[in-house]
Design a protein around this motif. Sequence first.
Motif, PDB file in Angstrom:
ATOM      1  N   UNK A  49       0.821  -1.216   0.000  1.00  0.00           N
ATOM      2  CA  UNK A  49       0.000   0.000   0.000  1.00  0.00           C
ATOM      3  C   UNK A  49       0.852   1.262   0.000  1.00  0.00           C
ATOM      4  N   UNK A  50       1.950   1.234   0.737  1.00  0.00           N
ATOM      5  CA  UNK A  50       2.815   2.417   0.810  1.00  0.00           C
ATOM      6  C   UNK A  50       3.483   2.687  -0.536  1.00  0.00           C
ATOM      7  N   UNK A  51       4.052   1.663  -1.137  1.00  0.00           N
ATOM      8  CA  UNK A  51       4.794   1.873  -2.378  1.00  0.00           C
ATOM      9  C   UNK A  51       3.893   2.068  -3.588  1.00  0.00           C
ATOM     10  N   UNK A  52       2.654   1.585  -3.531  1.00  0.00           N
ATOM     11  CA  UNK A  52       1.741   1.777  -4.646  1.00  0.00           C
ATOM     12  C   UNK A  52       0.883   3.030  -4.502  1.00  0.00           C
ATOM     13  N   UNK A  53       1.097   3.792  -3.428  1.00  0.00           N
ATOM     14  CA  UNK A  53       0.379   5.041  -3.250  1.00  0.00           C
ATOM     15  C   UNK A  53      -1.028   4.878  -2.725  1.00  0.00           C
ATOM     16  N   UNK A  58      13.732   1.901  -0.752  1.00  0.00           N
ATOM     17  CA  UNK A  58      13.353   2.108  -2.142  1.00  0.00           C
ATOM     18  C   UNK A  58      12.848   0.780  -2.695  1.00  0.00           C
ATOM     19  N   UNK A  59      12.070   0.810  -3.778  1.00  0.00           N
ATOM     20  CA  UNK A  59      11.605  -0.458  -4.366  1.00  0.00           C
ATOM     21  C   UNK A  59      12.737  -1.437  -4.682  1.00  0.00           C
ATOM     22  N   UNK A  60      13.852  -1.006  -5.275  1.00  0.00           N
ATOM     23  CA  UNK A  60      14.933  -1.975  -5.512  1.00  0.00           C
ATOM     24  C   UNK A  60      15.481  -2.588  -4.226  1.00  0.00           C
ATOM     25  N   UNK A  61      15.533  -1.818  -3.152  1.00  0.00           N
ATOM     26  CA  UNK A  61      16.010  -2.359  -1.883  1.00  0.00           C
ATOM     27  C   UNK A  61      15.045  -3.411  -1.340  1.00  0.00           C
ATOM     28  N   UNK A  62      13.757  -3.163  -1.503  1.00  0.00           N
ATOM     29  CA  UNK A  62      12.762  -4.131  -1.045  1.00  0.00           C
ATOM     30  C   UNK A  62      12.907  -5.430  -1.828  1.00  0.00           C
ATOM     31  N   UNK A  63      12.998  -5.337  -3.138  1.00  0.00           N
ATOM     32  CA  UNK A  63      13.126  -6.530  -3.975  1.00  0.00           C
ATOM     33  C   UNK A  63      14.398  -7.296  -3.628  1.00  0.00           C
ATOM     34  N   UNK A  64      15.493  -6.564  -3.439  1.00  0.00           N
ATOM     35  CA  UNK A  64      16.752  -7.226  -3.072  1.00  0.00           C
ATOM     36  C   UNK A  64      16.625  -7.939  -1.733  1.00  0.00           C
ATOM     37  N   UNK A  65      15.974  -7.287  -0.777  1.00  0.00           N
ATOM     38  CA  UNK A  65      15.825  -7.896   0.556  1.00  0.00           C
ATOM     39  C   UNK A  65      14.961  -9.148   0.492  1.00  0.00           C
TER      40      UNK A  65
END
Length: 284
Positions: free
Chosen positions: A158-162, A179-186
């Motif tokens: 919800x946070x990242x999709x606004x 950031x989105x890339x950090x989330x995906x990496x994690x």
Amino acid sequence: MRRLLADSGSTKTDWVVISQNISPSVEPATYSGRGLNPHILSVEEIEDEMDRVALHLGRNFDEIRFYGAGVGNPQMVGKISDCLANVFECSDVVADSDMAGAARAVLGARPGIACIMGTGSNSCHYNGSVIDRKSVSLGYILDDCGGGVAFGRRLLSDVFKGIAPDAVADEFFSCYRLTPPQVVDRLYSQPGANKWIAGFMPFIVSHISDPYISAMVGDVLETFLEREFCCYPEWQLREEGIGFVGSVAFLLGDHLRDALGRRGWMLRDIVRRPLDRLMTDNYN
């Protein structure tokens, strides 16, 4: 008589020593350490952690009872039992599922449905003595609809999709500079993704008075109740009731009571830590 009792989830394991010859006024020896899910950890990793426990609590016991996530089939029971026997000096070792410990802790000797809401979630029907029915558990990617991982996943999305209000999103990003890339990496490049996602529960609980957070929690709970308890007869849900165990159930207790009340289902109890009940229970 010295008993070693353990309640192990995917995130952490609580250990306690129960000594019958010690005054009730004396606090029992305890230790909290790494979660010991045998599906995730190797024998060496499990025994290394148990060695750390032994350094704090000792190695010699008359009985050991271990209730753990992932200890749900004979192979995993054997894996944990062998590790306990290799590390501790004890001739009476029993390993069982975390669901068995939860059911005994929250339902005692009366039949009902027991449900764990921690990092993940699961449930079973308990006949007052043993588990006679279990909900199918498919892991955190497909399931765990009532665990911290479900609430954290919804918040992140919800946070990242606004979808979350700006005020909530701003507060989130001030706490977690992601950031989105950090989330995906994690999620995909590092271990323990389920624990990491569930780690956003403190933010949710601390902002539970916010209308959006409160509504989000209610929405996730409704989905959880619909999917998790569909395998149980309605009369069991209404007449025998459901007992909940785990930090998520405890922290969201008010929302949980409201959601069950709307369905007419009986709430038996909410227990944050099964050990608190099992310590005083005659669980032989």
